[in-house]
Structures are given as C-alpha cells and as structure tokens.
Design an enzyme around this catalytic site. Sequence first.
Site, PDB file in Angstrom:
ATOM      1  N   GLU A   1       0.771  -1.343   0.009  1.00 45.23           N
ATOM      2  CA  GLU A   1       0.027   0.110   0.052  1.00 45.23           C
ATOM      3  C   GLU A   1       0.829   1.336   0.016  1.00 45.23           C
ATOM      4  O   GLU A   1       0.388   2.234  -0.664  1.00 45.23           O
ATOM      5  CB  GLU A   1      -0.826   0.043   1.243  1.00 45.23           C
ATOM      6  CG  GLU A   1      -2.022  -0.858   1.098  1.00 45.23           C
ATOM      7  CD  GLU A   1      -1.724  -2.390   1.621  1.00 45.23           C
ATOM      8  OE1 GLU A   1      -2.583  -3.174   1.919  1.00 45.23           O
ATOM      9  OE2 GLU A   1      -0.390  -2.446   2.196  1.00 45.23           O
TER      10      GLU A   1
ATOM     11  N   PHE B 100     -12.515  -6.644  13.503  1.00 40.30           N
ATOM     12  CA  PHE B 100     -11.315  -7.081  12.904  1.00 40.30           C
ATOM     13  C   PHE B 100     -10.970  -6.345  11.657  1.00 40.30           C
ATOM     14  O   PHE B 100     -11.757  -5.823  11.020  1.00 40.30           O
ATOM     15  CB  PHE B 100     -11.517  -8.615  12.092  1.00 40.30           C
ATOM     16  CG  PHE B 100     -10.571  -9.098  11.238  1.00 40.30           C
ATOM     17  CD1 PHE B 100      -9.156  -9.404  11.812  1.00 40.30           C
ATOM     18  CD2 PHE B 100     -10.625  -9.004   9.913  1.00 40.30           C
ATOM     19  CE1 PHE B 100      -8.300 -10.094  11.124  1.00 40.30           C
ATOM     20  CE2 PHE B 100      -9.770  -9.794   9.012  1.00 40.30           C
ATOM     21  CZ  PHE B 100      -8.626 -10.199   9.479  1.00 40.30           C
ATOM     22  N   GLN B 101      -9.560  -6.031  11.580  1.00 40.05           N
ATOM     23  CA  GLN B 101      -9.004  -4.970  10.712  1.00 40.05           C
ATOM     24  C   GLN B 101      -9.767  -3.596  10.972  1.00 40.05           C
ATOM     25  O   GLN B 101      -9.965  -2.796   9.713  1.00 40.05           O
ATOM     26  CB  GLN B 101      -8.839  -5.689   9.219  1.00 40.05           C
ATOM     27  CG  GLN B 101      -8.113  -6.748   9.193  1.00 40.05           C
ATOM     28  CD  GLN B 101      -7.915  -6.980   7.586  1.00 40.05           C
ATOM     29  OE1 GLN B 101      -8.748  -6.783   6.795  1.00 40.05           O
ATOM     30  NE2 GLN B 101      -6.672  -7.594   7.229  1.00 40.05           N
TER      31      GLN B 101
ATOM     32  N   LYS C  85     -17.949  -0.562   5.287  1.00 37.92           N
ATOM     33  CA  LYS C  85     -18.381  -1.625   4.101  1.00 37.92           C
ATOM     34  C   LYS C  85     -20.063  -1.575   3.815  1.00 37.92           C
ATOM     35  O   LYS C  85     -20.355  -1.666   2.820  1.00 37.92           O
ATOM     36  CB  LYS C  85     -18.003  -2.829   4.656  1.00 37.92           C
ATOM     37  CG  LYS C  85     -18.286  -3.966   3.757  1.00 37.92           C
ATOM     38  CD  LYS C  85     -17.961  -5.451   4.227  1.00 37.92           C
ATOM     39  CE  LYS C  85     -18.367  -6.591   3.311  1.00 37.92           C
ATOM     40  NZ  LYS C  85     -18.119  -7.921   3.688  1.00 37.92           N
TER      41      LYS C  85
ATOM     42  N   MET D 100      24.245   9.251   3.299  1.00 33.91           N
ATOM     43  CA  MET D 100      23.927  10.277   3.975  1.00 33.91           C
ATOM     44  C   MET D 100      24.318  10.189   5.453  1.00 33.91           C
ATOM     45  O   MET D 100      24.958  11.041   5.950  1.00 33.91           O
ATOM     46  CB  MET D 100      22.824  10.886   3.610  1.00 33.91           C
ATOM     47  CG  MET D 100      22.631  12.283   3.873  1.00 33.91           C
ATOM     48  SD  MET D 100      23.976  13.598   3.230  1.00 33.91           S
ATOM     49  CE  MET D 100      23.144  13.957   1.688  1.00 33.91           C
TER      50      MET D 100
END
Length: 576
Positions: free
Chosen positions: A51, A113-114, A163, A478
């Site tokens: 993602e 969940f999630q 959802k 760096m």
Amino acid sequence: MTKLTGAEIVIECLKREGVKHIFGYPGGVVLNIFDYLYQDKDIQLILTRHEQGAVHAADGYARSTGKPGVVLVTSGPGATNTVTGIATAYMDSVPLIVLTGQVPTALIGNDAFQEADIVGITRPCTKYNYLVKKTEDLARVIREAFYIASTGRPGPVLIDLPKDVTAGKADFIWPEEVKIRSYNPKYEGNKWMINQAAHEIARSKRPVIIAGGGIIISGASKELRELAEHNHIPVANTLMGLGGFPGTHKLFMGMLGMHGTYCANMAVQNSDLIIGLGIRFDDRVTGKVSTFAPHARIIHVDIDPTSIRKSVRVDIPVVGDLKRVLTVLNKILKEEIKGQWSEVRKAWLKQVEAWKAERPLSYEHSTEVIKPQYVVEKIYELTGGDAIVTTEVGQNQMWAAQFFKFDRPRTFITSGGLGTMGFGFPAAIGAQLAHPNKLVIDIAGDGSIQMNIQELATAVLNKLPVKVAILNNRYLGMVRQWQELFFGERYSHTYLDVAPDFVKVAEAYGAVGLRATKPSEVEPVLREAFKVKMPVFMDFIVDWKEKVFPMVPAGASIDEMIFGEEKKEKKLKVVK
C-alpha cells in the site's frame, strides 16, 4: 431514478473526475468496489505489491501530471500502510485522493477485525479527511474531496468508506458545483502589496529570486522567467523548485541551502532583497534562521497564508496564486516602473558570475573507481535532459539535484519535505504510467531501493520500462557522511554488509539487470538500459567514500559551507 450501490457511486464519481488509473490493493471491506472494477473497464486499477507503494505511485502520477492521484486500499493495516505516503504528499503539496475501506458503521469503535481509526491517524497529515456514514453522501464527499485536494495549496484528502456504505444503495446525484463555506482559497494577490513589491524590486541593488515548488504547482514557470529576465535578477531554486526555472539559464545559480551551490548561498547572504516565490523557507534552505539573508528585505508570495512568516521575517507578504500574482507584478514592472537598471545592478550580476566561477560544483574524477556524480552527469549527457527523473532520499537525491540540469517543470520528482526513503521507485512507476512515451529514471541508493523493491513486480506486470540507476556504495550514504564528519567516524549500523545482487533480483522478477564496476562501463550500461523496452536495474558500484559537497553543517549559516578538502579520508571503522 435507478438506485446505485455505494461501490457503483464511487466508481461513477471517479470517472466524472476524469480518473483513468487507480493504484491499490484489495481486502475484505473493499471487495464490492473491486468487484465493480472487474466489470467496469473504463478505469484501470494498478495492483501494487504494498500500500505504501500504491500511494507513492499515485504521488508520482500526480506530480508529473498536476492531476490528483487516486489510491484504493482496504481497512486496518491496508489503511495504516498508506500513512507514510500520505505524509510525503502532504509535506510536498501533492493532490491525492486516498480511498480506504472501513468496517461497517455499526462496528466502528468496537475493535472489530482490521479496524483502525484512519481518520484520526491521518488528521495531522491530510489536507482534509472524511468518514462517510451514509451512501447518500458519497457523491458529494468525493466531489468535495477532489476540489479540496486540487485547489489552493494542494494536498492529500482521505475518504474512509465503511463496508455497509459501499454496499448500500442510493440515488446518484452528481453535484455540478462545489461550495464549502469555510474553504475559500485566495487566488488574487492584494494589488497594493504587489505594487509595493514592484517598487522594492526596482529599488533593489542586489536582488535574488528564490523559487520553490509553488512555481511548478501553479504553472508559473513562464512568468518567473519573465520576471528574472526583464529585471536581470539571478534565480536560486529550492529542491522542490528544480525545473521551475531552466537549469541551463545564465541567470540560474543552482539549488540553495544545506547542499546548495556556493554561488546561490553567497548570493542570498549578500543580497539586499529576497523574492521568495512558493517556498516554505524550511530549515534546509535557511540554515541558521537568525543569520539568514541578514542584509535583505523579504518579499514572500504564497497561496498558503500560514506559510508566510512561519519561519522567517517577511517585509512584504502577498497571499495568492503565483501565476496570477506574477502576471500582475510583471505588468507593473514593465508598464509603470519600466526597469531603470543601474550600474550597481550590473555589478551584482558580475559578482554572481564570479561566485559561480570561484566554487563550481565539482568532484575528483577517477579512471579506476566509479564516482556517483559521474553516473548522474552521464545520465544527463545521454538524455540531453529529456527525461523524468525521480529519486530516493539521501546522497543519491542530492547528487541528482546538483548534477542533472532540469529545464522543464514536472521532470524532477523527489520527496523533499518528509525525505522518504523508498519513494523514488514507485513514484517512477506512477510517472511512467502517466507518460508512457517518456524516459523515466529513478536515481537510487542501495539502501533506499530495498524499501519498496517489491514494486518491481508492478513495473514488470504492467510493462512499464522504468530505469533504476542504483548508486551502490554498500552504505546508508548520507547517514554515514554525517557520522564521518560530526560523530568521530563512528559508523554505527550504516554499513549494509548483506546486500542483494541487484542484477539477480531484477532477473528474478522478469526485468533486466545490468552492472558497472568501473568508469568505462558506465556509458555502455546506460545506453543498453535506455534501449531496452523493459524495466531495468542498473547496479553501479561506486566509491563508498564519496560525500555530498558543499555542505552546511546543522545549525550553521548557509554561507558557512564545507567542501571536503577540510578533512582527509581515514581508514573506515565499521560497527556492525
């Protein structure tokens, strides 16, 4: 009126906004949207492998086109994986629409969940965000989101989609106009303040223009060039402004700041007028704020009023769109003041040229070991500057900014504000998708390329011939440079002693892998890579000791530069 599901409304809204591509990754609560995308072929979803890669790819798409990039991910970890990309876009004023799935509204707050409070998590790094609770609100919210993301100072807008909202049905009503009472960006600059700025420019003996990313965002490159040429004013760019003024122009002094040119930094410190255009005056530009441009009055033009006086004192503030403000300013300077340039102004330009000659950007050439600057110079030479260049973050980024001359806007894509390692490769994928006939090159380090190396699958699957030039020094370069210069050469955990064979990695994904280990191999490798119509990893084994100079130490004034000759190289001490 036929009712549509929320998923159908989302896709219909995106089509009305002219969206052709979405970057994303599926998951449970967004399956109804993905199912509709399976049936609707007007929008192509680019399946990334992470993602974060999706957001960076949408970012590169947006920066190279000026249009909002669009992301679609699931809830929970899918949403939280977008945060780094969102913060990157927010810092650099990039328009994004990030669509995140969410658990059903009845479960929000129940640790389902999630579930993650992505609205709360991203509130500090989005321009605005929404949690949609009714299917009927979807069209309005999406319309507003695109408007907010792309107007004023652009930025990312997140829309959280439960959802049940995308599964529910509602009449589709497309808002033709957007009116948000509390959001009214100011485009026209105050005429009196612009007039004051014009007279200040006319009186100035040692003026300098500092042009930032706002020049590119507003499409004001032509107006900037007119201002500089008509009034004989030298120009320095910030990192984000590179390409906004031609890098080959005789009035161009280069980038200023921590790794800016000697000429640009000296000119700013000795000027009597700073004309700041679309910049934030951040710490990497100003150095020690109390000693920044000590002899200069400051004009600051920006569309974001909160950016003005945030970091430095400003004598003449102008809030407005740069293209519109510069159009008015140029007209006043041409028609009313008519440029009465004195011998003192000519002497100033002569002094600027002397600074250019005194300390040009340089490095020690070698016939035995590849210098990373040489690779960047060769890329510029072989492309003639006709390429879109993205970078990762670190030494590779600074060498690209220093040794590639950018003549056109939207050809240099880099993470400036947040400094996000792993940005350049997925951003190059997004830029290549937007510009299929352009050469797109990611100049990378061997550390940062590994942070989103999985997106090689995305490039191969979608036949995007992105070229990646890895300046491989086996270090977090760096950070190692800072450890050498300021931490007594204690190289704590910057040596990448287990590095992959990037040629084999490329081949494992079905891409092309090439390697150069000596200077004579650099040009042949580049020519071969540019000829191949496939994604290519070029592994350049470069001098690990090489550092980015000039450098302004943290806390110093920008005219207190070090150039490398102050410290001889010593035997490397490695802490593993």
